[in-house]
Write a protein that holds these residues in place. Structure first.
Motif, PDB file in Angstrom:
ATOM      1  N   LEU A  96       0.946  -1.205  -0.037  1.00  0.00           N
ATOM      2  CA  LEU A  96      -0.084   0.033  -0.037  1.00  0.00           C
ATOM      3  C   LEU A  96       0.934   1.326   0.158  1.00  0.00           C
ATOM      4  CD1 LEU A  96      -2.924   1.319  -0.031  1.00  0.00           C
ATOM      5  CD2 LEU A  96      -2.819   1.226   2.418  1.00  0.00           C
ATOM      6  N   ASN A  97       1.883   1.379   1.099  1.00  0.00           N
ATOM      7  CA  ASN A  97       2.733   2.509   1.078  1.00  0.00           C
ATOM      8  C   ASN A  97       3.696   2.372   2.299  1.00  0.00           C
ATOM      9  OD1 ASN A  97       0.131   2.814   3.122  1.00  0.00           O
ATOM     10  ND2 ASN A  97       1.819   4.250   3.807  1.00  0.00           N
ATOM     11  N   PRO A  98       4.898   3.195   1.882  1.00  0.00           N
ATOM     12  CA  PRO A  98       5.816   3.079   2.941  1.00  0.00           C
ATOM     13  C   PRO A  98       5.353   3.451   4.344  1.00  0.00           C
ATOM     14  CG  PRO A  98       6.601   4.095   0.810  1.00  0.00           C
ATOM     15  CD  PRO A  98       5.174   3.912   0.902  1.00  0.00           C
ATOM     16  N   SER A  99       5.871   2.628   5.293  1.00  0.00           N
ATOM     17  CA  SER A  99       5.648   2.877   6.625  1.00  0.00           C
ATOM     18  C   SER A  99       6.519   4.198   7.141  1.00  0.00           C
ATOM     19  CB  SER A  99       5.987   1.960   7.714  1.00  0.00           C
ATOM     20  OG  SER A  99       7.283   1.636   7.731  1.00  0.00           O
ATOM     21  N   PHE A 100       6.066   4.786   8.184  1.00  0.00           N
ATOM     22  CA  PHE A 100       6.743   5.994   8.655  1.00  0.00           C
ATOM     23  C   PHE A 100       6.953   5.580  10.388  1.00  0.00           C
ATOM     24  CE2 PHE A 100       6.583   9.848  11.328  1.00  0.00           C
ATOM     25  CZ  PHE A 100       7.562  10.644  10.208  1.00  0.00           C
ATOM     26  N   THR A 101       8.252   6.072  10.534  1.00  0.00           N
ATOM     27  CA  THR A 101       8.720   5.953  12.135  1.00  0.00           C
ATOM     28  C   THR A 101       8.737   7.203  12.804  1.00  0.00           C
ATOM     29  OG1 THR A 101      10.187   3.965  11.310  1.00  0.00           O
ATOM     30  CG2 THR A 101      10.517   4.887  13.413  1.00  0.00           C
TER      31      THR A 101
ATOM     32  N   THR B 237       1.886   4.749   8.583  1.00  0.00           N
ATOM     33  CA  THR B 237       2.064   3.215   9.038  1.00  0.00           C
ATOM     34  C   THR B 237       0.497   2.469   9.182  1.00  0.00           C
ATOM     35  OG1 THR B 237       3.946   3.744  10.426  1.00  0.00           O
ATOM     36  CG2 THR B 237       2.418   1.745  11.058  1.00  0.00           C
ATOM     37  N   LYS B 238      -0.643   3.474   9.388  1.00  0.00           N
ATOM     38  CA  LYS B 238      -1.990   3.133   9.745  1.00  0.00           C
ATOM     39  C   LYS B 238      -2.884   3.004   8.517  1.00  0.00           C
ATOM     40  CE  LYS B 238      -1.934   3.563  14.761  1.00  0.00           C
ATOM     41  NZ  LYS B 238      -2.561   4.281  15.861  1.00  0.00           N
ATOM     42  N   ALA B 239      -3.084   2.153   7.779  1.00  0.00           N
ATOM     43  CA  ALA B 239      -3.714   2.110   6.566  1.00  0.00           C
ATOM     44  C   ALA B 239      -5.180   2.719   6.643  1.00  0.00           C
ATOM     45  CB  ALA B 239      -4.018   0.677   5.864  1.00  0.00           C
ATOM     46  N   LYS B 240      -5.935   2.748   8.034  1.00  0.00           N
ATOM     47  CA  LYS B 240      -7.277   3.028   8.178  1.00  0.00           C
ATOM     48  C   LYS B 240      -7.348   4.668   8.327  1.00  0.00           C
ATOM     49  CE  LYS B 240      -7.082   3.067  13.180  1.00  0.00           C
ATOM     50  NZ  LYS B 240      -7.466   2.457  14.708  1.00  0.00           N
ATOM     51  N   ASP B 241      -6.088   5.347   8.327  1.00  0.00           N
ATOM     52  CA  ASP B 241      -5.998   6.817   8.326  1.00  0.00           C
ATOM     53  C   ASP B 241      -6.242   7.319   6.986  1.00  0.00           C
ATOM     54  OD1 ASP B 241      -5.928   6.915  11.207  1.00  0.00           O
ATOM     55  OD2 ASP B 241      -3.667   6.792  11.242  1.00  0.00           O
ATOM     56  N   ILE B 242      -5.684   6.562   6.093  1.00  0.00           N
ATOM     57  CA  ILE B 242      -5.447   6.989   4.717  1.00  0.00           C
ATOM     58  C   ILE B 242      -6.859   6.806   3.727  1.00  0.00           C
ATOM     59  CG2 ILE B 242      -4.148   6.510   2.516  1.00  0.00           C
ATOM     60  CD1 ILE B 242      -2.019   5.451   4.086  1.00  0.00           C
ATOM     61  N   LEU B 243      -7.665   5.674   4.196  1.00  0.00           N
ATOM     62  CA  LEU B 243      -8.836   5.429   3.407  1.00  0.00           C
ATOM     63  C   LEU B 243      -9.661   6.566   3.044  1.00  0.00           C
ATOM     64  CD1 LEU B 243      -9.577   1.831   4.551  1.00  0.00           C
ATOM     65  CD2 LEU B 243      -8.230   2.596   2.484  1.00  0.00           C
ATOM     66  N   PRO B 244     -10.083   7.478   4.043  1.00  0.00           N
ATOM     67  CA  PRO B 244     -10.997   8.474   3.873  1.00  0.00           C
ATOM     68  C   PRO B 244     -10.524   9.405   3.058  1.00  0.00           C
ATOM     69  CG  PRO B 244     -10.631   7.929   6.476  1.00  0.00           C
ATOM     70  CD  PRO B 244      -9.596   7.211   5.569  1.00  0.00           C
ATOM     71  N   TYR B 245      -9.276   9.486   2.672  1.00  0.00           N
ATOM     72  CA  TYR B 245      -8.750  10.564   1.860  1.00  0.00           C
ATOM     73  C   TYR B 245      -8.472   9.918   0.171  1.00  0.00           C
ATOM     74  CZ  TYR B 245      -7.877  13.396   5.916  1.00  0.00           C
ATOM     75  OH  TYR B 245      -8.021  13.894   7.214  1.00  0.00           O
ATOM     76  N   PHE B 246      -8.828   8.770   0.023  1.00  0.00           N
ATOM     77  CA  PHE B 246      -8.546   8.092  -1.295  1.00  0.00           C
ATOM     78  C   PHE B 246      -8.960   8.816  -2.495  1.00  0.00           C
ATOM     79  CE2 PHE B 246      -6.814   3.687  -2.541  1.00  0.00           C
ATOM     80  CZ  PHE B 246      -6.070   3.899  -1.368  1.00  0.00           C
ATOM     81  N   ASP B 247     -10.017   9.629  -2.369  1.00  0.00           N
ATOM     82  CA  ASP B 247     -10.702  10.280  -3.482  1.00  0.00           C
ATOM     83  C   ASP B 247     -10.232  11.743  -3.603  1.00  0.00           C
ATOM     84  OD1 ASP B 247     -12.214   8.043  -4.269  1.00  0.00           O
ATOM     85  OD2 ASP B 247     -13.770   8.805  -2.977  1.00  0.00           O
ATOM     86  N   THR B 248      -9.195  11.989  -2.989  1.00  0.00           N
ATOM     87  CA  THR B 248      -8.658  13.470  -2.881  1.00  0.00           C
ATOM     88  C   THR B 248      -7.564  13.492  -4.136  1.00  0.00           C
ATOM     89  OG1 THR B 248      -6.640  13.018  -1.361  1.00  0.00           O
ATOM     90  CG2 THR B 248      -8.817  13.683  -0.471  1.00  0.00           C
ATOM     91  N   PRO B 249      -7.438  14.574  -4.634  1.00  0.00           N
ATOM     92  CA  PRO B 249      -6.306  14.807  -5.681  1.00  0.00           C
ATOM     93  C   PRO B 249      -5.080  14.300  -5.419  1.00  0.00           C
ATOM     94  CG  PRO B 249      -8.019  16.685  -5.885  1.00  0.00           C
ATOM     95  CD  PRO B 249      -8.000  15.934  -4.703  1.00  0.00           C
ATOM     96  N   PHE B 250      -4.449  14.524  -4.303  1.00  0.00           N
ATOM     97  CA  PHE B 250      -3.287  14.089  -3.548  1.00  0.00           C
ATOM     98  C   PHE B 250      -2.847  12.765  -3.859  1.00  0.00           C
ATOM     99  CE2 PHE B 250      -0.605  13.203   0.249  1.00  0.00           C
ATOM    100  CZ  PHE B 250       0.595  13.820  -0.308  1.00  0.00           C
ATOM    101  N   ILE B 251      -4.156  12.043  -3.498  1.00  0.00           N
ATOM    102  CA  ILE B 251      -3.980  10.537  -3.305  1.00  0.00           C
ATOM    103  C   ILE B 251      -4.147   9.992  -4.688  1.00  0.00           C
ATOM    104  CG2 ILE B 251      -4.952   8.325  -2.569  1.00  0.00           C
ATOM    105  CD1 ILE B 251      -3.144   9.684  -0.541  1.00  0.00           C
ATOM    106  N   GLN B 252      -5.077  10.358  -5.552  1.00  0.00           N
ATOM    107  CA  GLN B 252      -5.426   9.998  -6.864  1.00  0.00           C
ATOM    108  C   GLN B 252      -4.162  10.267  -7.937  1.00  0.00           C
ATOM    109  OE1 GLN B 252      -8.129   8.018  -8.128  1.00  0.00           O
ATOM    110  NE2 GLN B 252      -8.130   7.868  -5.879  1.00  0.00           N
ATOM    111  N   GLY B 253      -3.477  11.390  -7.448  1.00  0.00           N
ATOM    112  CA  GLY B 253      -2.327  11.822  -8.498  1.00  0.00           C
ATOM    113  C   GLY B 253      -1.373  10.791  -8.431  1.00  0.00           C
ATOM    114  N   GLN B 254      -1.151  10.269  -7.295  1.00  0.00           N
ATOM    115  CA  GLN B 254      -0.031   9.206  -7.123  1.00  0.00           C
ATOM    116  C   GLN B 254      -0.584   7.840  -7.442  1.00  0.00           C
ATOM    117  OE1 GLN B 254       1.525   9.044  -2.916  1.00  0.00           O
ATOM    118  NE2 GLN B 254       0.080  10.627  -2.511  1.00  0.00           N
ATOM    119  N   ILE B 255      -2.114   7.655  -7.600  1.00  0.00           N
ATOM    120  CA  ILE B 255      -2.361   6.371  -8.104  1.00  0.00           C
ATOM    121  C   ILE B 255      -2.106   6.370  -9.512  1.00  0.00           C
ATOM    122  CG2 ILE B 255      -4.315   5.081  -8.612  1.00  0.00           C
ATOM    123  CD1 ILE B 255      -5.269   5.555  -5.873  1.00  0.00           C
TER     124      ILE B 255
END
Length: 217
Positions: free
Chosen positions: A53-58, A113-131
């Motif tokens: 899904l994405n790289p983790s963060f420490t 690190t937590k995928a559940k935090d990302i899911l609400p933002y999946f339709d944003t231009p920031f995420i869709q641009g990466q996809i």
């Protein structure tokens, strides 16, 4: 085997996405501050491609890896063996006498690190641009097999309008299609960490990949 220079071919696109993010959302601003992380290069041609899904963060990191926004994957002996060793071992077991080439790519370049935090933002231009860039990279490298190791990525593939997924009857796998390109795709679970596949499930996955072309209905 030739390779694609990810930094050269796609680096400016990711920089533009980060630069163009204008928001007051606290979470998106945190992701922006952490910057993106990508493999410096990916092989082009027959190899195993593991998808996450994405790289983790420490916590405490400044958002930059030792080599900036890019890291280099070796076929063995990578840093952070607790994570990469599972991929190295699977490539070795599939290849038996000679390990097969492998690489790893994430759907997103954000560091969290937590995928559940990302899911609400999946339709944003920031995420869709990466996809959108992910789609371009995937169709450029033409792997021989794709192994999806994240359930969120699996769901994205099934719901994506960019790719067509079909079951390969009797093969124990599916196939992914995009324009004139296609390859087998295996949907599985995590290969490392606390929720990693058990030994039996991992051995079955290795067997399916090794014998894919030999299996008939």
């Amino acid at each position: 085997m030739t390779s694609i220079d990810i930094k050269k071919e796609f680096g400016s696109d990711f920089r533009d996405i980060w630069k163009n993010l204008k928001t007051n959302d606290k979470f998106l601003l945190e992701l922006k501050a952490r910057n993106f992380l990508l493999p410096a290069a990916l092989p082009k041609g027959p190899h195993l491609l593991f998808l996450g899904l994405n790289p983790s963060f420490t916590s405490g990191s400044n958002g930059q890896e030792r080599n900036g926004n890019y890291f280099r994957l070796q076929q063995s002996g990578n840093d952070y063996p607790r994570y990469w060793r599972a991929f190295e071992d699977m490539a070795k077991n599939i290849g038996e006498k000679k390990p097969v080439s492998w690489s790893h790519l994430d759907l997103l370049a954000i560091r969290h690190t937590k995928a559940k935090d990302i899911l609400p933002y999946f339709d944003t231009p920031f995420i869709q641009g990466q996809i959108q860039i992910f789609r371009r990279i995937l169709t450029e490298i033409h792997p021989q097999f794709i192994i999806v190791t994240n359930t969120k990525v699996r769901d994205w593939f099934w719901n994506s309008s960019s790719f067509s997924i079909e079951e390969r009857q009797g093969k124990g796998a599916h196939a992914i299609f995009y324009d004139s390109w296609s390859c087998p795709i295996f949907f599985t679970g995590m290969l490392s960490g606390q929720r990693a596949l058990d030994i039996g499930s991992r051995e079955r996955l290795v067997w399916h990949i090794k014998n894919y072309d030999r299996i008939t209905v």
